[in-house]
Design an enzyme around this catalytic site. Structure first.
Site, PDB file in Angstrom:
ATOM      1  CD  GLU A   1     -10.639  32.185 -39.766  1.00  0.00           C
ATOM      2  OE1 GLU A   1      -9.668  32.271 -40.543  1.00  0.00           O
ATOM      3  OE2 GLU A   1     -10.786  32.949 -38.781  1.00  0.00           O
TER       4      GLU A   1
ATOM      5  CB  SER B   1      -2.048  17.664 -25.981  1.00  0.00           C
ATOM      6  OG  SER B   1      -2.764  18.859 -25.718  1.00  0.00           O
TER       7      SER B   1
ATOM      8  CE  LYS C   1      -4.463  26.584 -32.095  1.00  0.00           C
ATOM      9  NZ  LYS C   1      -3.029  26.856 -32.019  1.00  0.00           N
TER      10      LYS C   1
ATOM     11  CE  LYS D   1      -2.769  30.342 -26.464  1.00  0.00           C
ATOM     12  NZ  LYS D   1      -1.772  29.531 -27.200  1.00  0.00           N
TER      13      LYS D   1
ATOM     14  CE1 TYR E   1       1.862  15.995 -29.372  1.00  0.00           C
ATOM     15  CE2 TYR E   1      -0.543  15.919 -29.332  1.00  0.00           C
ATOM     16  CZ  TYR E   1       0.639  16.640 -29.375  1.00  0.00           C
ATOM     17  OH  TYR E   1       0.589  18.012 -29.440  1.00  0.00           O
TER      18      TYR E   1
ATOM     19  CE  LYS F   1      -4.074  22.681 -32.213  1.00  0.00           C
ATOM     20  NZ  LYS F   1      -2.997  23.609 -32.126  1.00  0.00           N
TER      21      LYS F   1
ATOM     22  NE  ARG G   1      -3.015  26.623 -24.534  1.00  0.00           N
ATOM     23  CZ  ARG G   1      -4.240  27.145 -24.495  1.00  0.00           C
ATOM     24  NH1 ARG G   1      -4.807  27.421 -23.326  1.00  0.00           N
ATOM     25  NH2 ARG G   1      -4.885  27.395 -25.614  1.00  0.00           N
TER      26      ARG G   1
HETATM   27  C1  PBG Z   1       0.300  26.946 -30.588  1.00  0.00           C
HETATM   28  C2  PBG Z   1      -0.285  25.605 -30.681  1.00  0.00           C
HETATM   29  C3  PBG Z   1      -1.133  24.959 -29.766  1.00  0.00           C
HETATM   30  C4  PBG Z   1      -1.287  23.667 -30.230  1.00  0.00           C
HETATM   31  C5  PBG Z   1      -0.573  23.553 -31.426  1.00  0.00           C
HETATM   32  N1  PBG Z   1       0.033  24.761 -31.696  1.00  0.00           N
HETATM   33  C6  PBG Z   1      -1.695  25.415 -28.484  1.00  0.00           C
HETATM   34  C7  PBG Z   1      -2.572  26.578 -28.414  1.00  0.00           C
HETATM   35  O1  PBG Z   1      -3.046  27.104 -29.418  1.00  0.00           O
HETATM   36  O2  PBG Z   1      -2.796  27.024 -27.288  1.00  0.00           O
HETATM   37  C8  PBG Z   1      -2.063  22.588 -29.512  1.00  0.00           C
HETATM   38  C9  PBG Z   1      -1.696  21.184 -29.840  1.00  0.00           C
HETATM   39  C10 PBG Z   1      -2.155  20.174 -28.854  1.00  0.00           C
HETATM   40  O3  PBG Z   1      -2.904  20.454 -27.906  1.00  0.00           O
HETATM   41  O4  PBG Z   1      -1.737  19.030 -29.019  1.00  0.00           O
HETATM   42  N2  PBG Z   1      -0.311  27.992 -31.208  1.00  0.00           N
END
Ligand code: PBG
Length: 331
Positions: free
Chosen positions: A239, A280, A200, A223, A319, A254, A210
């Site tokens: 990982e 998203s 990720k 992050k 989505y 992701k 968010r």
């Molecule tokens: C939370 C999480 C996130 C997403 C899925 N789980 C956001 C992040 O890590 O800040 C993002 C999913 C998306 O953008 O559709 N840990």
């Protein structure tokens, strides 16, 4: 020995629709899709999300209606995300451990109404913390690994006890998969799967998500001390190797489309079920292109989802899942 032109013409097999279908190397079906849904408090509530046009948060009763719809469309699994009320967020994210939190109520309601559909739940503290981070922070704002993992184990058990089928740790803490697996076994959840968000990335594509879970305005800093650097690919393989060694049943990459090279490398190297999250910001990009008159939504949705299959994915979180399933059913 291969023939050469004109004996060989690759356009020959493309000349008719039946032949193109016959020669298709990959196929997308509704069973390849995982539909992320946002849950909010109340009854009969639908809250549209401005930065994710066409996506809403649903109260538990209406998220159950979405689950029925998804099952009728042949979608295999849902992924749930709660929009926790502001007053229930705290620095330690304790609401994540409440057996009656929004998430657990949604899981129980869906599993009671539509037991045939899979329910995947995200393990990370960001929907519950007042500072918007995925874990517990120290005085300097650094997300502490081991203290966070201790809470994530409890969060996983809380979700599994509510009926979650797949625990999906999205927090990127070190060592959490093995510890969560051990805890699940001890607690009697031998058949609860772990799909780790193994690779990720610290991505600019998560903005609308968010907003959807209400953590954007709260997030202090970024992050980058736990999510991966977009520059790295070998590190993604490390990982994945670690999460598999710790007992992950499947792994996720992701975001999705910008990271298909990672999907392919993971699939080739490990030969395990790989999933990708078309996040998203990717959804928002497609919808913005459609709104600008620059793209045909239906064609773009199906093409991007097929690209994940071609890259080696067993399935995709998107989505557009319900829309895509409807398009596939109409073909
Ligand atoms: C939370 C999480 C996130 C997403 C899925 N789980 C956001 C992040 O890590 O800040 C993002 C999913 C998306 O953008 O559709 N840990």
């Amino acid at each position: 020995m291969t023939a050469a032109y004109p004996a060989l013409r690759l356009r020959r097999t493309r000349a008719h629709g039946w032949s193109r279908r016959l020669h298709a190397e990959n196929v997308l079906t509704a069973a390849d899709l995982i539909w992320p849904l946002f849950v909010t408090e109340g009854e009969g509530v639908e809250e549209p999300i401005a930065t994710l046009p066409g996506v809403s948060r649903w109260s538990v009763d209406l998220v159950v209606a979405r689950a029925r719809e998804a099952h009728a469309l042949g979608i295999a699994c849902l992924a749930l995300f709660p929009n926790t009320q502001r007053e229930r967020r705290s620095d330690d994210g304790a609401e994540a451990l409440n057996p009656d939190n929004l998430m657990c109520r949604a899981i129980r309601a869906i599993k009671a109404a539509v037991p045939e559909i899979g329910v995947l739940t995200d393990v990370a503290l960001d929907p519950y913390t007042a500072h918007g981070h995925d874990g517990l922070i120290d005085a300097a704002g650094y997300v502490m690994n081991d203290a966070t993992v201790a809470v994530l184990i409890e969060q996983s058990l809380n979700q599994a006890r509510a009926g979650a089928d797949i625990i999906a740790p999205s927090d990127m803490m070190d060592g959490r998969v093995g510890l969560i697996r051990t805890a699940l076994e001890r607690d009697g959840h031998a058949n609860v799967q772990i799909m780790s968000y193994a690779a990720k990335y610290a991505s600019a594509f998560y903005g609308p998500f968010r907003d959807a879970v209400g953590s954007r305005g709260l997030l202090k800093g970024d992050k980058t001390t736990y999510q991966m650097d977009p520059a790295n690919a070998e590190e993604a393989l490390r990982e994945v190797a670690l999460d598999l060694a710790e007992g992950a049943d499947s792994v996720m990459v992701k975001p999705g489309l910008p990271y298909l090279d990672i999907v392919r490398r993971v699939k080739d190297r490990f030969e395990v079920p790989v999933f990708a999250y078309q996040v998203s910001g990717e959804y928002a990009m497609i919808e913005a292109a459609v709104a600008a008159g620059a793209a045909d939504r239906d064609a773009m949705v199906l093409e991007t989802l097929l690209a994940f299959k071609r890259a080696g994915c067993s399935g995709v979180l998107t989505y557009h899942a319900a829309h895509a399933a409807r398009l596939l059913a109409a073909r």
